[in-house]
Motif scaffolding. Structure first.
Motif, short mmCIF file in Angstrom:
data_model
loop_
_atom_site.label_atom_id
_atom_site.label_comp_id
_atom_site.label_asym_id
_atom_site.label_seq_id
_atom_site.Cartn_x
_atom_site.Cartn_y
_atom_site.Cartn_z
N CYS A 61 -1.92 7.79 8.66
CA CYS A 61 -1.57 7.05 7.47
C CYS A 61 -1.48 7.98 6.28
CB CYS A 61 -2.61 5.96 7.21
SG CYS A 61 -1.92 4.58 6.36
N CYS B 166 0.81 -1.23 0.00
CA CYS B 166 0.00 0.00 0.00
C CYS B 166 0.84 1.27 0.00
CB CYS B 166 -1.02 -0.01 1.13
SG CYS B 166 -0.32 0.06 2.76
N CYS C 38 -7.47 -0.20 4.02
CA CYS C 38 -7.54 -1.20 5.09
C CYS C 38 -8.26 -0.69 6.32
CB CYS C 38 -6.14 -1.68 5.47
SG CYS C 38 -5.22 -0.51 6.49
S1 SF4 Z 1 -4.98 2.91 5.14
FE1 SF4 Z 1 -2.74 3.11 5.23
S2 SF4 Z 1 -2.04 1.09 5.89
FE2 SF4 Z 1 -4.13 0.84 5.20
S3 SF4 Z 1 -3.95 0.25 3.06
FE3 SF4 Z 1 -4.20 2.49 3.09
S4 SF4 Z 1 -2.10 3.26 3.08
FE4 SF4 Z 1 -1.97 1.09 3.67
#
Ligand code: SF4
Lengths: 616, 219
Positions: A613, A597, A604
């Motif tokens: 994030c 990701c 997620c």
């Molecule tokens: S929310 Fe953050 S940890 Fe989760 S998939 Fe997206 S970038 Fe990755």
């Protein structure tokens, strides 16, 4: 009540194995006047001193608590069975290392739960301390806390532990002990203190929740019964790892710990999304420490410990943005002091040849790689984004740089596994050996050693495989034997495997509910303890406990769970959403991969936590 | 230049074995920042030697180690730096700078002084001291690598006297040619006092001695 006596302890120490496990006096141990501290915390590691002293979490929290001028933290470890028996015989209560204070005199006794098979040790340590095991039997005495990765499914320990801390401990721990301090000053009752603690984000007080079951044994309902308790417990996240507290000194043990060295936590979290990996999901999102911070930490720690080895720690060190710069800077700075730098959990998809060469300038250790599965299809199922080509390139690089010892880690019993996947492990091992022989004799180091280690897949909460059942014991044994045969035909490979019984028990606890607590208690009563040590695992004791409690291990270990089933840990918000995990589980069954990701958010659920994030 | 370091291993650390103690000292030297010399070779390590390993379970008041240096440093500075780098249970008592060709302490070792606290049946054991000293020979079973051997330890007991109702001091041989452990002496005293089993005791090594019973660090 057991009474501590230094003289009786001295007598015991002359009769037990490795007495210096219990005597402390190490460099950088923090010794504060016990009676002057407003809050006293006994940090308990439910395994031996050597294992506990290798663990990073205890170092971090020990430091954080002791930084508070009003608080004190001392250590205690699971006594080796000879010592435990002698203490019981002599009625000597379990004590802390620093001031030799019996644990029941502390305000808080806190356990770190690193693996399920240390749970009997939690009970054993409480009992050795003369503390009643069940929360309901404790009217006074210490508050029992627990944290660590296993606290994400706290239910098998729910009746024994008063307070669970879920998530990163750095900030939560300070809030928790400050809360206990305030309650103590205000003269609050135990119940009101627990209520106050339940108000802290990340804290779960099991006594404030009720569970009911359906006729088929699955959970029907799980709900709070006290106003102080939130319906959903949200894990704690340290937003800024770079400014988070990190010890400037480690306690340096005399008797050699398993890992006896400086550890730099370069990064927390992982974006790879391997579907079997619980840590990869629990520690999201990825947060890095800056190069300057790490170099400063390294310098302070080296001056304070005198260690001859430094290791970089994270779930996937190869992904750390400044890895090459860091390794170069460290090796350069410390070469004249003969300090070696090692990179554990190196992932082959982010293998950096240059850092490898830097790392081995001082000392050469074995190379560890974890392809986890033998075929591309299987690796796609588990979303291990590694190709055979990557692996062979990585080992060839390593062989060219003078490595000759390679350890390969695999898992068996993964979802959708077939015989072809076991064959694949053999093929991969053969290719690694061939890669060695393609490197000219004048370049490669002598004495090739390839070890294949196969562990048994254990489905874990908060992973896409949390619904999947573990293979039944006979199947696992068959597969192990089959793999043994396959690898036997590959010349020059050593084969290791884990006790399948242990993996089965681990699976029961990993996804267990409160009824597993009865089994745990019964097993401990049957003499089970130190289950993680092959020489002490008492499988009969466990089987008898299941029988006596009328609990079928297959219900927890082998049963495939449905989308709609209420899972025992559903009340915890671990960051990743159940919807995301289910999506990943469906993709897994179609052998569809999900990219890292860092290359684009996969949704997620971590984005719900404000400001933690960031897409790069 | 080399530094002779006198240090104490306190009672709390009495169970720390010789190899563990060596490692602890090496790490202390590393963190102290004194200019220490490393060995050459693949796995470089510090060139520290101890005059005599302490038995497991025994504290030492004035233990001696030799530290080869890679650069000049004054005794005061060395002592201060090392003191700051040692845990409270392992303090540096004194240091002395000597020339490189100064003989190694290990080679000059001759005997050691001990203080023994008898924790059970003290009266019987202490009462046996005079009669044991009067004997011409005292046979004791010495455990060696090649099996148990009956040995006369009387010539290895240089001195022994009662301190108070529980303790006695003794000086015993400790060199390559002849070594008598406190354990052997206690066995002999046990036999002499007609006790069935050796009582519990705690022996502290108080001083390492060279020729003419001069403290080793002064030679
Ligand atoms: S929310 Fe953050 S940890 Fe989760 S998939 Fe997206 S970038 Fe990755």
């Amino acid at each position: 009540m057991k009474v501590f006596s230094a003289d009786r302890l001295e007598k015991l120490l002359d009769t037990v194995l490795k007495p210096s496990r219990y005597t402390g006096g190490e460099m950088n141990a923090v010794v504060k006047p016990f009676d002057q501290a407003e809050v006293t915390f006994a940090f308990c590691f439910p395994d031996s001193y050597e294992v506990g002293m290798s663990h990073l979490g205890i170092k971090i929290l020990y430091d954080i608590i002791n930084r508070q001028p009003w608080a004190l933290c001392e250590r205690s470890f699971m006594p080796w069975p000879d010592m435990a028996d002698a203490m019981r015989r002599e009625e000597l209560p379990l004590f802390s290392i620093e001031s030799r204070t019996p644990l029941d005199r502390f305000d808080i006794v806190g356990f770190t739960l690193q693996y399920e098979m240390s749970y009997t040790n939690v009970l054993e340590m409480l009992d050795l301390a003369g503390i009643p095991l069940y929360s309901r039997d404790r009217q006074d005495g210490p508050i029992i806390m627990a944290g660590g990765p296993c606290a994400y499914n706290p239910e098998p320990l729910a009746p024994f532990v008063d307070v669970f801390q879920i998530g990163d401990g750095e900030e939560m721990m300070v809030e928790a002990i400050a809360c206990v301090r305030k309650c103590k000053k205000a003269g609050l009752s135990r119940l009101d203190t627990l209520r106050a603690l339940a108000g802290i984000e990340g804290i779960y007080v099991p006594a404030f929740y009720q569970v009911s079951y359906n006729d088929d044994g699955t959970l029907a309902d799980f709900y709070p019964v006290d106003d102080a308790a939130p319906a959903i417990v949200r894990k704690r996240i340290v937003r800024d790892l770079d400014s988070a507290a990190y010890p400037e000194a480690f306690v340096v043990p005399y008797t050699e710990a398993i890992h006896d060295r400086i550890v730099l936590e370069i990064m927390r979290g992982c974006t790879k999304g391997c579907r079997f990996c619980q840590a990869g999901m629990l520690y999201r999102p990825v947060r890095e420490r800056s190069l300057e911070t790490l170099l400063a930490q390294a310098e302070k720690l080296e001056n304070a410990t005198g260690y001859e080895e430094m290791s970089l720690s994270s779930l996937s060190s190869g992904d750390y943005t400044h890895l090459t710069e860091l390794v170069c800077a460290l090796t350069e700075r410390y070469a004249d002091r003969k300090i070696s730098v090692s990179l554990p959990s190196m992932r082959i998809d982010s293998f950096v040849k240059q850092s490898l060469e830097e790392a081995q300038k001082v000392r050469k250790s074995g190379l560890t790689l974890a392809p986890e599965a033998g075929t591309q299809r299987m690796r796609d199922v588990i979303n291990k984004g590694v190709t055979e080509e990557d692996l062979i390139r990585a080992v060839t690089d390593a062989f060219e740089s003078g490595w000759s010892t390679v350890k390969l880690y695999f898992m068996i019993g993964l979802p959708t596994e077939t015989d072809e996947d076991l064959q694949g492990i053999g093929n991969l091992a053969r290719d690694v050996i061939n890669a060695y022989f393609t490197v000219p004799r004048s370049v490669r180091a002598k004495g090739l050693r390839v070890t294949c280690s196969a562990s048994t897949f254990v489905p874990k909460p908060f992973t896409p495989f949390q619904w999947q059942g573990q293979d039944e014991l006979p199947t696992i044994k068959e597969k192990q034997a089959r793999l043994g045969d396959i690898l036997h035909q590959v010349k020059g490979v050593n084969f290791n495997w884990h006790e399948p019984e242990l993996s089965m028990l681990e699976a029961c606890f990993a996804r267990g509910d409160r009824r597993m607590a009865d089994v745990l208690y019964a097993a401990w009563k049957n003499g089970c303890r130190m289950d993680g040590w092959t020489e002490f695992l008492n499988y009969e004791g466990w089987m008898k406990a299941f029988q006596d409690c009328n609990v079928d291990p297959a219900f927890y270990a082998n049963r495939v769970r449905g989308e709609k089933e209420l899972l025992p840990w559903d009340f915890i918000d671990a960051g990743v959403t159940k919807a995301f995990l289910w999506r990943e589980w469906q993709k897994a069954q179609r052998a569809e991969v999900t990219p890292d990701c860092r290359k684009g958010c996969q949704g997620c659920g971590l984005k719900r936590f404000e400001g933690v994030c960031v897409d790069r | 230049m080399k530094m002779l370091v006198v240090f104490e291993k306190k009672e709390r650390l009495r169970h720390v074995g010789h190899l563990d103690l060596m490692r602890a000292m090496q790490r202390a030297l590393r963190r102290s920042g004194v200019p220490i010399a490393f060995s050459q070779g693949f796995n470089p390590h510090l060139l520290v030697t101890f005059a005599a390993p302490l038995s497991v379970g025994m504290p030492g008041l004035r233990e001696v180690m030799e530290v080869p240096l890679s650069a000049e440093i004054s005794e005061e500075e060395f002592k201060e730096k090392l003191r700051a780098a040692l845990p409270p249970e392992l303090p540096c008592v004194a240091v002395r700078a000597v020339e490189d060709r100064h003989p190694a302490p290990m080679a000059q070792l001759f005997a050691a002084a001990y203080r023994v606290t008898v924790q059970e049946n003290a009266a019987e054991i202490l009462a046996a001291i005079p009669s044991l000293l009067e004997k011409e020979s005292v046979m004791a079973m010495k455990r060696t690598k090649s099996g148990d051997k009956l040995t006369d330890i009387r010539p290895m007991i240089y001195e022994m006297k009662k301190v108070d109702g529980q303790r006695f001091d003794c000086v015993l041989a400790l060199c390559e040619a002849a070594t008598c452990k406190v354990e052997l002496l206690m066995d002999a005293l046990t036999a002499e006092s007609k006790l069935e089993t050796r009582p519990r005791y705690l022996a502290v090594r108080t001083q390492l001695l060279g020729k003419d019973f001069t403290p080793l660090e002064l030679l």
